[in-house]
Design a protein around this motif. Structure first.
Motif, PDB file in Angstrom:
ATOM      1  N   LEU B  93       0.849  -1.195   0.000  1.00  0.00           N
ATOM      2  CA  LEU B  93       0.000   0.000   0.000  1.00  0.00           C
ATOM      3  C   LEU B  93       0.883   1.244   0.000  1.00  0.00           C
ATOM      4  O   LEU B  93       2.010   1.205   0.486  1.00  0.00           O
ATOM      5  CB  LEU B  93      -0.907  -0.002   1.235  1.00  0.00           C
ATOM      6  N   PHE B  94       0.344   2.325  -0.557  1.00  0.00           N
ATOM      7  CA  PHE B  94       1.088   3.582  -0.572  1.00  0.00           C
ATOM      8  C   PHE B  94       0.855   4.268   0.774  1.00  0.00           C
ATOM      9  O   PHE B  94      -0.234   4.776   1.033  1.00  0.00           O
ATOM     10  CB  PHE B  94       0.633   4.457  -1.733  1.00  0.00           C
ATOM     11  N   GLN B  95       1.890   4.293   1.598  1.00  0.00           N
ATOM     12  CA  GLN B  95       1.730   4.782   2.971  1.00  0.00           C
ATOM     13  C   GLN B  95       1.474   6.285   3.024  1.00  0.00           C
ATOM     14  O   GLN B  95       0.934   6.780   4.010  1.00  0.00           O
ATOM     15  CB  GLN B  95       2.959   4.437   3.814  1.00  0.00           C
ATOM     16  N   HIS B  96       1.910   7.008   1.985  1.00  0.00           N
ATOM     17  CA  HIS B  96       1.743   8.458   2.030  1.00  0.00           C
ATOM     18  C   HIS B  96       0.369   8.898   1.515  1.00  0.00           C
ATOM     19  O   HIS B  96       0.079  10.079   1.472  1.00  0.00           O
ATOM     20  CB  HIS B  96       2.841   9.141   1.215  1.00  0.00           C
ATOM     21  N   MET B  97      -0.450   7.908   1.132  1.00  0.00           N
ATOM     22  CA  MET B  97      -1.791   8.245   0.647  1.00  0.00           C
ATOM     23  C   MET B  97      -2.837   7.684   1.614  1.00  0.00           C
ATOM     24  O   MET B  97      -2.587   6.724   2.323  1.00  0.00           O
ATOM     25  CB  MET B  97      -2.035   7.621  -0.728  1.00  0.00           C
ATOM     26  N   SER B  98      -4.015   8.297   1.575  1.00  0.00           N
ATOM     27  CA  SER B  98      -5.115   7.770   2.374  1.00  0.00           C
ATOM     28  C   SER B  98      -5.646   6.497   1.708  1.00  0.00           C
ATOM     29  O   SER B  98      -5.258   6.162   0.587  1.00  0.00           O
ATOM     30  CB  SER B  98      -6.235   8.797   2.472  1.00  0.00           C
ATOM     31  N   VAL B  99      -6.518   5.805   2.429  1.00  0.00           N
ATOM     32  CA  VAL B  99      -7.128   4.602   1.881  1.00  0.00           C
ATOM     33  C   VAL B  99      -7.848   4.925   0.574  1.00  0.00           C
ATOM     34  O   VAL B  99      -7.704   4.227  -0.429  1.00  0.00           O
ATOM     35  CB  VAL B  99      -8.107   3.994   2.918  1.00  0.00           C
ATOM     36  N   PHE B 100      -8.590   6.031   0.596  1.00  0.00           N
ATOM     37  CA  PHE B 100      -9.316   6.432  -0.609  1.00  0.00           C
ATOM     38  C   PHE B 100      -8.358   6.653  -1.777  1.00  0.00           C
ATOM     39  O   PHE B 100      -8.565   6.154  -2.885  1.00  0.00           O
ATOM     40  CB  PHE B 100     -10.122   7.710  -0.331  1.00  0.00           C
ATOM     41  N   GLN B 101      -7.294   7.399  -1.515  1.00  0.00           N
ATOM     42  CA  GLN B 101      -6.326   7.702  -2.579  1.00  0.00           C
ATOM     43  C   GLN B 101      -5.662   6.439  -3.111  1.00  0.00           C
ATOM     44  O   GLN B 101      -5.379   6.322  -4.298  1.00  0.00           O
ATOM     45  CB  GLN B 101      -5.255   8.667  -2.058  1.00  0.00           C
ATOM     46  N   ASN B 102      -5.410   5.490  -2.208  1.00  0.00           N
ATOM     47  CA  ASN B 102      -4.826   4.213  -2.631  1.00  0.00           C
ATOM     48  C   ASN B 102      -5.729   3.524  -3.640  1.00  0.00           C
ATOM     49  O   ASN B 102      -5.276   3.087  -4.698  1.00  0.00           O
ATOM     50  CB  ASN B 102      -4.624   3.302  -1.423  1.00  0.00           C
ATOM     51  N   VAL B 103      -7.001   3.440  -3.298  1.00  0.00           N
ATOM     52  CA  VAL B 103      -7.932   2.715  -4.163  1.00  0.00           C
ATOM     53  C   VAL B 103      -8.193   3.497  -5.449  1.00  0.00           C
ATOM     54  O   VAL B 103      -8.374   2.930  -6.520  1.00  0.00           O
ATOM     55  CB  VAL B 103      -9.250   2.410  -3.405  1.00  0.00           C
ATOM     56  N   ALA B 104      -8.159   4.834  -5.341  1.00  0.00           N
ATOM     57  CA  ALA B 104      -8.447   5.667  -6.510  1.00  0.00           C
ATOM     58  C   ALA B 104      -7.275   5.717  -7.489  1.00  0.00           C
ATOM     59  O   ALA B 104      -7.460   6.046  -8.667  1.00  0.00           O
ATOM     60  CB  ALA B 104      -8.793   7.089  -6.048  1.00  0.00           C
ATOM     61  N   PHE B 105      -6.077   5.384  -7.009  1.00  0.00           N
ATOM     62  CA  PHE B 105      -4.854   5.557  -7.809  1.00  0.00           C
ATOM     63  C   PHE B 105      -4.967   4.923  -9.196  1.00  0.00           C
ATOM     64  O   PHE B 105      -4.693   5.565 -10.203  1.00  0.00           O
ATOM     65  CB  PHE B 105      -3.670   4.960  -7.034  1.00  0.00           C
ATOM     66  N   GLY B 106      -5.393   3.665  -9.228  1.00  0.00           N
ATOM     67  CA  GLY B 106      -5.467   2.949 -10.494  1.00  0.00           C
ATOM     68  C   GLY B 106      -6.467   3.570 -11.459  1.00  0.00           C
ATOM     69  O   GLY B 106      -6.254   3.567 -12.674  1.00  0.00           O
ATOM     70  N   LEU B 107      -7.546   4.144 -10.913  1.00  0.00           N
ATOM     71  CA  LEU B 107      -8.560   4.766 -11.776  1.00  0.00           C
ATOM     72  C   LEU B 107      -8.060   6.102 -12.299  1.00  0.00           C
ATOM     73  O   LEU B 107      -8.323   6.474 -13.447  1.00  0.00           O
ATOM     74  CB  LEU B 107      -9.861   4.946 -10.993  1.00  0.00           C
ATOM     75  N   GLU B 108      -7.326   6.835 -11.455  1.00  0.00           N
ATOM     76  CA  GLU B 108      -6.714   8.084 -11.911  1.00  0.00           C
ATOM     77  C   GLU B 108      -5.801   7.831 -13.098  1.00  0.00           C
ATOM     78  O   GLU B 108      -5.747   8.618 -14.034  1.00  0.00           O
ATOM     79  CB  GLU B 108      -5.877   8.709 -10.794  1.00  0.00           C
ATOM     80  N   MET B 109      -5.070   6.731 -13.036  1.00  0.00           N
ATOM     81  CA  MET B 109      -4.137   6.407 -14.105  1.00  0.00           C
ATOM     82  C   MET B 109      -4.880   6.157 -15.418  1.00  0.00           C
ATOM     83  O   MET B 109      -4.350   6.343 -16.488  1.00  0.00           O
ATOM     84  CB  MET B 109      -3.300   5.176 -13.738  1.00  0.00           C
ATOM     85  N   GLU B 110      -6.136   5.711 -15.289  1.00  0.00           N
ATOM     86  CA  GLU B 110      -6.957   5.468 -16.480  1.00  0.00           C
ATOM     87  C   GLU B 110      -7.712   6.719 -16.901  1.00  0.00           C
ATOM     88  O   GLU B 110      -8.508   6.672 -17.844  1.00  0.00           O
ATOM     89  CB  GLU B 110      -8.004   4.388 -16.179  1.00  0.00           C
ATOM     90  N   HIS B 111      -7.505   7.823 -16.165  1.00  0.00           N
ATOM     91  CA  HIS B 111      -8.201   9.082 -16.419  1.00  0.00           C
ATOM     92  C   HIS B 111      -9.713   8.926 -16.345  1.00  0.00           C
ATOM     93  O   HIS B 111     -10.453   9.487 -17.163  1.00  0.00           O
ATOM     94  CB  HIS B 111      -7.795   9.670 -17.780  1.00  0.00           C
ATOM     95  N   VAL B 112     -10.162   8.167 -15.390  1.00  0.00           N
ATOM     96  CA  VAL B 112     -11.604   8.048 -15.142  1.00  0.00           C
ATOM     97  C   VAL B 112     -12.072   9.371 -14.542  1.00  0.00           C
ATOM     98  O   VAL B 112     -11.373   9.969 -13.727  1.00  0.00           O
ATOM     99  CB  VAL B 112     -11.864   6.880 -14.153  1.00  0.00           C
ATOM    100  N   PRO B 113     -13.236   9.884 -14.959  1.00  0.00           N
ATOM    101  CA  PRO B 113     -13.738  11.155 -14.404  1.00  0.00           C
ATOM    102  C   PRO B 113     -13.873  11.088 -12.872  1.00  0.00           C
ATOM    103  O   PRO B 113     -14.181  10.039 -12.310  1.00  0.00           O
ATOM    104  CB  PRO B 113     -15.114  11.311 -15.046  1.00  0.00           C
ATOM    105  N   LYS B 114     -13.642  12.254 -12.252  1.00  0.00           N
ATOM    106  CA  LYS B 114     -13.575  12.330 -10.797  1.00  0.00           C
ATOM    107  C   LYS B 114     -14.824  11.772 -10.107  1.00  0.00           C
ATOM    108  O   LYS B 114     -14.721  11.045  -9.122  1.00  0.00           O
ATOM    109  CB  LYS B 114     -13.381  13.794 -10.392  1.00  0.00           C
ATOM    110  N   LYS B 115     -15.982  12.149 -10.646  1.00  0.00           N
ATOM    111  CA  LYS B 115     -17.241  11.695 -10.053  1.00  0.00           C
ATOM    112  C   LYS B 115     -17.317  10.173 -10.037  1.00  0.00           C
ATOM    113  O   LYS B 115     -17.716   9.565  -9.056  1.00  0.00           O
ATOM    114  CB  LYS B 115     -18.422  12.253 -10.876  1.00  0.00           C
ATOM    115  N   GLU B 116     -16.924   9.598 -11.179  1.00  0.00           N
ATOM    116  CA  GLU B 116     -17.008   8.135 -11.294  1.00  0.00           C
ATOM    117  C   GLU B 116     -15.996   7.461 -10.356  1.00  0.00           C
ATOM    118  O   GLU B 116     -16.293   6.430  -9.763  1.00  0.00           O
ATOM    119  CB  GLU B 116     -16.750   7.713 -12.750  1.00  0.00           C
ATOM    120  N   ILE B 117     -14.809   8.079 -10.239  1.00  0.00           N
ATOM    121  CA  ILE B 117     -13.811   7.524  -9.323  1.00  0.00           C
ATOM    122  C   ILE B 117     -14.393   7.423  -7.923  1.00  0.00           C
ATOM    123  O   ILE B 117     -14.355   6.380  -7.280  1.00  0.00           O
ATOM    124  CB  ILE B 117     -12.529   8.401  -9.302  1.00  0.00           C
TER     125      ILE B 117
END
Lengths: 225, 377
Positions: B93-117
């Motif tokens: 896990l990425f210790q410098h990120m929150s749980v939410f940010q950890n799970v969202a990371f992969g979707l951000e990389m896919e450029h999924v819209p923020k709302k959907e993330i």
């Protein structure tokens, strides 16, 4: 961890150590407000010496130089030192052991030796001494300190977080910026702070590489004593 | 969609050793994993299971052979371009990120819209029963919870295949058992192909649709848990999965399925079911599971229930251990050989006569179909 109090003698001893470290500095600060120029006897309170200081354009220039050199050398040394630490962590290559030990030599060798050798080097390549040579020299002696501190932080670095990042869709560059760097940031920052401090009050190496025109605060102060 | 989710075709992975040599971590492995399957790779450490998984993920590239994901040859495709996701043993896990940010990371990389993330992360956290934990840092959570985040982080990407590298290895036994059942249920719910690496045979049996048993870089057997346990194809598999007794022997006669084996340690013939092509004269191991034999008192008269059987071994009880559901009995059959037999305690009684004790003379009856004749290996 139990929160018991240390023994009395230990507390007294610690207190004396702190006195030993900080009392001279404290006296210096107090006497800087003394009306008498010689710090032997307290005669009266004044801001006069501070006025003199801030009106001395040479001192102010030296201060500016010092901060500029410290800032630039810290920045460059931190980047290079961090890169070196990462490379030594990540790769195994022929000459690894040599690279590793040579990197840390500047930490051990006497400053005079480093100062003279840098002076000789700049003379050899006919590089005009000045602020640039001071900065280059500071970068040179700061790199190993940064590398040392960052490597300590990298010890026990879980490589799988980088793999996880790539697994989740981040390429190498994004992985570095979003995962690797934030993780080692505490190490990078303490390395940078150490480098900044070392650069700020370096005298010996600066003395050899300064040349006639350029001066820094430590050089200026020494020349005034 | 291709027939298989993952396919390894004659894959070899060679690593250099620190001494300057080479070692084949994976040695000509071929296997096919079907869509929606819970597939385990099981074996002792160093058997090549983790290396195989890492090659599927793209962290390593095969030296020879090819890996196909949903029919596409992967070659040297980097991990971030593969439609698989990994759950790491160390959670990673990425210790410098929150749980939410950890799970969202992969979707951000896919450029999924923020709302959907936000929506998908919330669903993923709910799925692993960690709703409301989004703002915490991974360090503030227990090992089991961190494991669930790692799972949510991988699953939120909706991968074609989820790769799990001993994900329960760091958890204590009780939590492990819970998570095994949960993972299995989760896999059925999401319908994603799971490739699960473990060295724990019980875990593999509990969860898997099919298991590949590996040893020294090779796949020894692929089959359902029942097939692997009941019909192991060699001595190693029988030994690694569950408990068993071995007797060494040599094939004397083969009639159809039933083989006659001459024991090597003492003169005696045992009949059993053969696995694979066994030739007369070949050295074999006879595998006898401790729960699959029948134990009788050795009474020397014509009324003995075993008098017509010929797959018999006589012995003397050395020690017994009562473990509740059954009693584990070690029997000395002479010639420095002892066998372990589990007698199920299907009658509830306090009568000491009902249980075997040390020095009892017993007859071990080996039913043909429970006596497996296996090639070495």
């Amino acid at each position: 961890m139990s929160e018991k109090k240390p023994a009395l003698w230990l507390r007294i001893f610690s207190f004396l150590v702190y006195v030993y470290i900080y009392l001279p500095i404290l006296i210096l600060i107090v006497f800087s407000f003394n009306t008498q120029k010689l710090n032997i006897r307290w005669e009266g309170f004044t801001f006069k010496w501070y006025e003199v200081l801030f009106n001395d354009s040479n001192v102010m220039l030296a201060t500016r130089n010092t901060l500029l050199i410290a800032f630039i050398s810290t920045l460059v040394a931190t980047v290079i030192g961090t890169m070196a630490a990462l490379a030594l962590q990540r790769y195994r290559f022929p000459g690894y052991a040599l690279t590793e030990s040579v990197l840390y030599i500047p930490v051990i060798i006497p400053e005079v030796v480093m100062g003279i050798s840098l002076l000789a080097f700049f003379a050899l390549i006919k590089f005009q001494l000045g602020l640039v040579t001071i900065t280059l020299s500071h970068i040179a002696f700061n790199i190993p300190f940064v590398a040392l501190v960052v490597r300590a932080r990298l010890h026990g670095f879980d490589k799988s977080i980088e793999e996880a990042s790539m697994d989740l869709g981040a390429n190498e560059l994004t992985t570095f910026w979003r995962v690797t760097l934030p993780t080692i940031m505490p190490g990078v920052l303490s390395g940078a702070m150490l480098a900044f401090t070392l650069s700020l009050d370096d005298y010996v190496i600066t003395y050899f590489t300064a040349g006639p025109g350029a001066t820094t605060l430590p050089l200026r102060v020494f020349s005034m004593v | 969609m291709d027939e298989f989710a993952v396919e390894m075709r004659d894959v070899v992975k060679i690593f250099p050793t620190p001494e300057g040599g080479e070692v084949a971590a994976v040695n000509h492995v071929t296997l096919q994993i079907k869509h929606g399957e819970f597939f385990s790779m099981l074996g002792p450490s160093g058997c090549g299971k983790t290396t195989s998984l890492r090659m599927m993920a793209g962290f390593e590239w095969p030296t020879e052979g090819e890996i196909y994901i949903d029919g596409t040859a992967m070659g040297r495709t980097p991990p971030y371009l593969r439609t698989v996701n990994t759950v790491f043993q160390s959670y990673a896990l990425f210790q410098h990120m929150s749980v939410f940010q950890n799970v969202a990371f992969g979707l951000e990389m896919e450029h999924v819209p923020k709302k959907e993330i936000e929506h998908r992360v919330r669903d993923a956290l709910e799925m692993v029963k960690l709703s409301g934990m989004g703002r915490r840092k991974p360090k503030q959570l227990s090992g089991g919870q961190q494991q669930r985040i790692a799972l949510a982080r991988a699953l939120v990407k909706r991968p074609a295949v989820l790769l799990l590298d001993e994900p329960l290895g760091a958890l204590d036994l009780k939590l492990r058992k819970e998570m095994q059942l949960e993972l299995k249920a989760l896999q059925k719910e999401v319908g994603i192909t799971f490739v699960y690496v473990t060295h724990d045979q019980e875990e593999a049996l509990t969860m898997s649709d099919r298991i590949a048993v590996m040893s020294q870089g090779k796949v020894l057997q692929i089959g359902t848990p029942v097939e692997i346990y009941e019909r192991p194809n060699c001595r190693f598999v029988a030994d690694f999965i569950g408990e068993t007794n071995f007797l060494k022997g040599r094939v004397k006669k083969t009639d159809e399925d039933l083989l006659t084996v001459e024991l090597l340690d003492f003169p005696r013939e045992i009949k059993g079911v053969g696995q694979g092509n066994l030739a007369v004269g070949q050295e074999v191991s006879i595998s006898i599971r401790p729960e699959k034999v029948r134990l009788e008192d050795d009474i020397n008269d014509d009324t003995a229930p075993y008098k017509d059987s010929d797959n018999l071994l006589r012995g003397r009880v050395l020690t017994t251990a009562y473990v509740g559901s059954d009693t584990r009995i070690i029997i000395d059959i002479g010639h420095n050989i002892s066998l372990i037999v589990w007698e199920q305690n299907h009658i509830s009684t306090l009568d000491p006569q009902a249980y075997y004790t040390a020095e009892d003379k017993v007859v071990i009856h080996l039913p043909f179909e429970n006596t497996l004749v296996l090639p070495e290996g």
